[in-house]
Write an enzyme that holds these catalytic residues in place. Structure first.
Site, PDB file in Angstrom:
ATOM      1  N   GLU A   1     -36.709   2.446 119.745  1.00 13.65           N
ATOM      2  CA  GLU A   1     -37.922   2.899 119.056  1.00 13.65           C
ATOM      3  C   GLU A   1     -39.085   2.035 119.496  1.00 13.65           C
ATOM      4  OE1 GLU A   1     -35.724   4.022 114.807  1.00 13.65           O
ATOM      5  OE2 GLU A   1     -37.271   2.486 114.864  1.00 13.65           O
TER       6      GLU A   1
ATOM      7  N   LYS B   1     -41.906  -0.505 119.057  1.00 16.98           N
ATOM      8  CA  LYS B   1     -42.161  -1.562 118.070  1.00 16.98           C
ATOM      9  C   LYS B   1     -43.666  -1.655 117.894  1.00 16.98           C
ATOM     10  CE  LYS B   1     -40.841  -6.241 116.760  1.00 16.98           C
ATOM     11  NZ  LYS B   1     -42.071  -6.580 116.087  1.00 16.98           N
TER      12      LYS B   1
ATOM     13  N   ARG C   1     -45.143  -4.153 107.914  1.00 15.08           N
ATOM     14  CA  ARG C   1     -44.040  -3.407 107.332  1.00 15.08           C
ATOM     15  C   ARG C   1     -44.416  -2.879 105.961  1.00 15.08           C
ATOM     16  NH1 ARG C   1     -38.567  -4.600 108.611  1.00 15.08           N
ATOM     17  NH2 ARG C   1     -37.236  -2.931 107.822  1.00 15.08           N
TER      18      ARG C   1
ATOM     19  N   GLU D   1     -44.042   1.263 109.234  1.00 19.79           N
ATOM     20  CA  GLU D   1     -45.021   0.268 109.651  1.00 19.79           C
ATOM     21  C   GLU D   1     -46.398   0.923 109.563  1.00 19.79           C
ATOM     22  OE1 GLU D   1     -43.810  -2.725 110.800  1.00 19.79           O
ATOM     23  OE2 GLU D   1     -45.301  -3.557 112.147  1.00 19.79           O
TER      24      GLU D   1
ATOM     25  N   PHE E   1     -39.784   4.848 110.080  1.00 18.81           N
ATOM     26  CA  PHE E   1     -38.590   4.738 110.935  1.00 18.81           C
ATOM     27  C   PHE E   1     -37.275   4.715 110.161  1.00 18.81           C
ATOM     28  CE2 PHE E   1     -40.744   0.504 110.968  1.00 18.81           C
ATOM     29  CZ  PHE E   1     -39.857  -0.197 110.146  1.00 18.81           C
TER      30      PHE E   1
ATOM     31  N   LYS F   1     -34.678  -6.701 118.592  1.00 20.47           N
ATOM     32  CA  LYS F   1     -36.059  -6.464 119.038  1.00 20.47           C
ATOM     33  C   LYS F   1     -36.260  -7.040 120.425  1.00 20.47           C
ATOM     34  CE  LYS F   1     -37.665 -10.438 116.388  1.00 20.47           C
ATOM     35  NZ  LYS F   1     -38.365 -10.904 115.199  1.00 20.47           N
TER      36      LYS F   1
HETATM   37  P1  AMP Z   1     -40.663  -9.410 113.916  1.00 16.07           P
HETATM   38  O1  AMP Z   1     -41.793  -9.378 112.898  1.00 16.07           O
HETATM   39  O2  AMP Z   1     -41.090  -9.784 115.283  1.00 16.07           O
HETATM   40  O3  AMP Z   1     -39.447 -10.151 113.400  1.00 16.07           O
HETATM   41  O4  AMP Z   1     -40.139  -7.906 114.075  1.00 16.07           O
HETATM   42  C1  AMP Z   1     -39.652  -7.165 113.019  1.00 16.07           C
HETATM   43  C2  AMP Z   1     -40.769  -6.316 112.461  1.00 16.07           C
HETATM   44  O5  AMP Z   1     -41.189  -5.356 113.406  1.00 16.07           O
HETATM   45  C3  AMP Z   1     -40.359  -5.469 111.276  1.00 16.07           C
HETATM   46  O6  AMP Z   1     -40.355  -6.183 110.077  1.00 16.07           O
HETATM   47  C4  AMP Z   1     -41.420  -4.393 111.273  1.00 16.07           C
HETATM   48  O7  AMP Z   1     -42.543  -4.813 110.528  1.00 16.07           O
HETATM   49  C5  AMP Z   1     -41.849  -4.306 112.722  1.00 16.07           C
HETATM   50  N1  AMP Z   1     -41.521  -3.029 113.381  1.00 16.07           N
HETATM   51  C6  AMP Z   1     -42.352  -2.385 114.218  1.00 16.07           C
HETATM   52  N2  AMP Z   1     -41.787  -1.260 114.671  1.00 16.07           N
HETATM   53  C7  AMP Z   1     -40.557  -1.171 114.116  1.00 16.07           C
HETATM   54  C8  AMP Z   1     -39.486  -0.236 114.210  1.00 16.07           C
HETATM   55  N3  AMP Z   1     -39.559   0.845 114.997  1.00 16.07           N
HETATM   56  N4  AMP Z   1     -38.361  -0.485 113.488  1.00 16.07           N
HETATM   57  C9  AMP Z   1     -38.271  -1.586 112.693  1.00 16.07           C
HETATM   58  N5  AMP Z   1     -39.252  -2.499 112.577  1.00 16.07           N
HETATM   59  C10 AMP Z   1     -40.386  -2.307 113.281  1.00 16.07           C
END
Ligand code: AMP
Length: 550
Positions: free
Chosen positions: A243, A245, A250, A294, A334, A414
């Site tokens: 997906e 990102k 969130r 998001e 998502f 991720k």
């Molecule tokens: P990080 O903040 O780098 O730990 O990445 C996780 C965060 O990416 C999640 O908490 C979401 O806010 C964001 N995010 C963006 N796109 C997605 C997606 N397709 N699925 C899940 N989380 C996503």
């Protein structure tokens, strides 16, 4: 009402045993003997939580302040050094000091009374709040026996030191309720607060465990970082979806008959700040759905704005209407965590996504861009296209994975756009295995403008071909200034471009930061050491990362 002394005595007993089983029994017996409301409080107290989760910071009472009050009350000020030398921990020092009082008060405090007073202290705000908080604490301690004071102090500084971790408390709660621990752990994940779990199991009225809403946000599932798509395939296998990102914030949206409620990643309610999100999910209000997604901020023409702009929307409580026009937010969904009132978190992600897509199809809601790649190559193409389109990276999600609230599991990975820094090689280690005979693990340094030196920020052996290894080994040996324990120090001349995924805090390096997933992408013969990136640049990037979670 149960006496606080009963709680303090249980804690004393806990510190006298090392047996996990006995500890769980002690806690379970006490919890079972209390009425539901006090059992909730005692569970929190046991792990050093003065008040319900989320409000602790409002207490704001340090060990130093507690000691000052106790020293004044008991005249122990000039014996402080001896007392602390004799005590095994801070709480015991408070107990020893309290015993210096002319007489012990009779134990009159109940568990509920202690909590009521701690909550009252937390609620003190405004002018002279600090002095008023301390006065309220003095009143509480005056009512406490010495051993009770010991545990009030320990709860306040959150250092119980009796060996009961949150995990063990869950075991005790399982015993109390005669239920399997796994079930209790799951409840805890869903509820997010130990006290609330106890309350549910003991059938406490919902208001008893604090400000419970008709709906409670669930901790969001988190993702584990990996370096690239190939690693995601290696970890999950081919049964995955990718997906986009999005670089936004969130949101968890609860669609209820009487309106939508929106929660942030940290479970703060942000419904009033995002009226357009509430309006967007209006068609689903009858469906009892919980959506995960998001939001990103855009300018009036729909172009994405920087993350900081979005934060302005989140913090805003006034002039929302004006801002809504200037910086509308867009919602991308998502996941679907509940539908028609039933939780779906134990269903496979592939099923949840399918139902999300069915449920939102006619509602005009947007889903995040996604593919189920047929091959690694297709996955890599999706990643490249995502970066080219300006996304932060992609998420890889195991099709069969369940939704695990609050957990950085292996079900979600991720992969972010690697950022790069130009760094200087200051040392290298002799490789082994395939890299035997080559200098391969390169110590990388950034320029510290403050003192004109080079500061190490990470190491890597990744990213180079065999030929490049051979080339660099030759060049570094020509720069060699010494060798100790397999580490070759070199004159800092060689600049390399290093890709990394994040900057993390690191006690290992003097500058306090280290690169995560560092990989050399190019040898920058065109750059001199004076042109290498600086510690300041890294720090700025690090701070930018820090403001992310809400
Ligand atoms: P990080 O903040 O780098 O730990 O990445 C996780 C965060 O990416 C999640 O908490 C979401 O806010 C964001 N995010 C963006 N796109 C997605 C997606 N397709 N699925 C899940 N989380 C996503």
């Amino acid at each position: 009402m149960a006496s606080f002394l009963a709680f303090a005595e249980m804690c004393q007993a806990l510190s006298q045993t090392q047996s996990r089983l006995q500890m769980a029994e002690l806690v379970a017996d006490l919890l079972a003997s209390l009425d539901p409301v006090e059992a909730i409080i005692a569970a929190r107290f046991t792990v050093g939580r003065a008040i319900a989760q989320g409000d602790e910071s409002r207490l704001n009472i340090s060990g130093r302040a507690i000691w000052k009050i106790v020293a004044e009350m008991t005249g122990a000020a000039d014996q402080g050094e001896e007392i602390f030398a004799a005590a095994t921990d801070f709480g015991e020092a408070i107990e020893i000091a309290m015993r210096l009082r002319a007489s012990e008060p009779a134990p009159t405090l109940t568990i509920a009374e202690v909590e009521r007073r701690l909550n009252a202290i937390a609620a003190i705000e405004g002018p002279k709040s600090r002095a008023r908080k301390l006065e309220a604490l003095r009143e509480l301690l005056q009512l406490a026996t010495s051993v009770e004071a010991k545990y009030i102090a320990k709860i306040l500084i959150r250092e119980m030191r009796h060996g009961v971790s949150e995990g063990m408390l869950l075991e005790a709660i399982a015993r109390m309720a005669s239920k399997p621990v796994a079930e209790i752990r799951r409840l805890h994940m869903l509820e997010g607060d130990l006290g609330r779990v106890v309350g549910m199991l003991r059938g406490a009225p919902p208001t008893a465990s604090g400000p419970t809403a008709t709906v409670r946000p669930m901790k969001p599932m988190l993702a584990h970082p990996v370096a690239n798509i190939a690693e995601a395939f290696a970890a999950i296998g081919p049964e995955l979806a990718l997906e986009h990102k999005l670089d936004g914030a969130r949101v968890q949206i609860h669609c209820l008959r009487d309106g939508a409620r929106i929660f942030s990643r940290r479970l703060n309610e942000i419904t009033p700040s995002l009226p357009e999100v509430g309006a967007a999910v209006a068609p689903l209000l009858e469906r009892g759905a919980i959506l995960d997604g998001e939001v990103i901020a855009t300018d009036a023409d729909g172009h994405p704005l920087a993350f900081q702009e979005l934060m302005r929307r989140f913090r805003r409580i006034r002039e929302i209407e004006r801002l809504q026009n200037e910086q509308p937010v867009r919602l991308y969904l998502f996941d679907l965590l509940a539908l028609d009132g039933a939780l779906l978190i134990d269903r496979a992600y592939s099923e949840r996504f399918e139902r999300l897509s069915d449920t939102t199809r006619d509602a005009g809601l947007e889903l995040v861009g996604r593919i189920v790649p047929g091959s690694l190559a297709e996955g890599e193409r999706f990643f490249e296209a995502a970066l080219a389109a300006g996304y932060e990276g992609v998420m890889a999600k195991a099709l069969a994975s369940h939704y695990t609230p609050g957990v950085r599991g292996r079900g979600w990975l991720k992969i972010k756009r690697a950022k790069t820094l130009d760094l200087v090689i200051v040392a290298a280690e002799w490789g082994y295995g395939r890299r035997h005979g080559w200098l391969s693990n390169y110590h990388l340094a950034a320029r510290d403008e403050q003192n004109g030196r080079l500061a190490e920020v990470g190491k890597t052996f990744k990213g180079l071909t065999d030929e490049q290894f051979r080339d660099i080994t030759g060049r570094l040996l020509a720069l060699k200034t010494g060798e100790t324990a397999g580490i070759v120090a070199v004159r800092p001349e060689l600049v390399v471009e290093v890709a990394y995924s994040d900057i993390q805090r690191s006690p290992q390096y003097e500058c306090g930061m280290a690169l995560r997933f560092a990989r050399i992408v190019a040898i920058r013969d065109d750059k001199s050491v004076a042109e290498a990136d600086t510690i300041n640049t890294m720090r700025r990037e690090f701070e930018r990362q820090l403001v992310r979670p809400l």
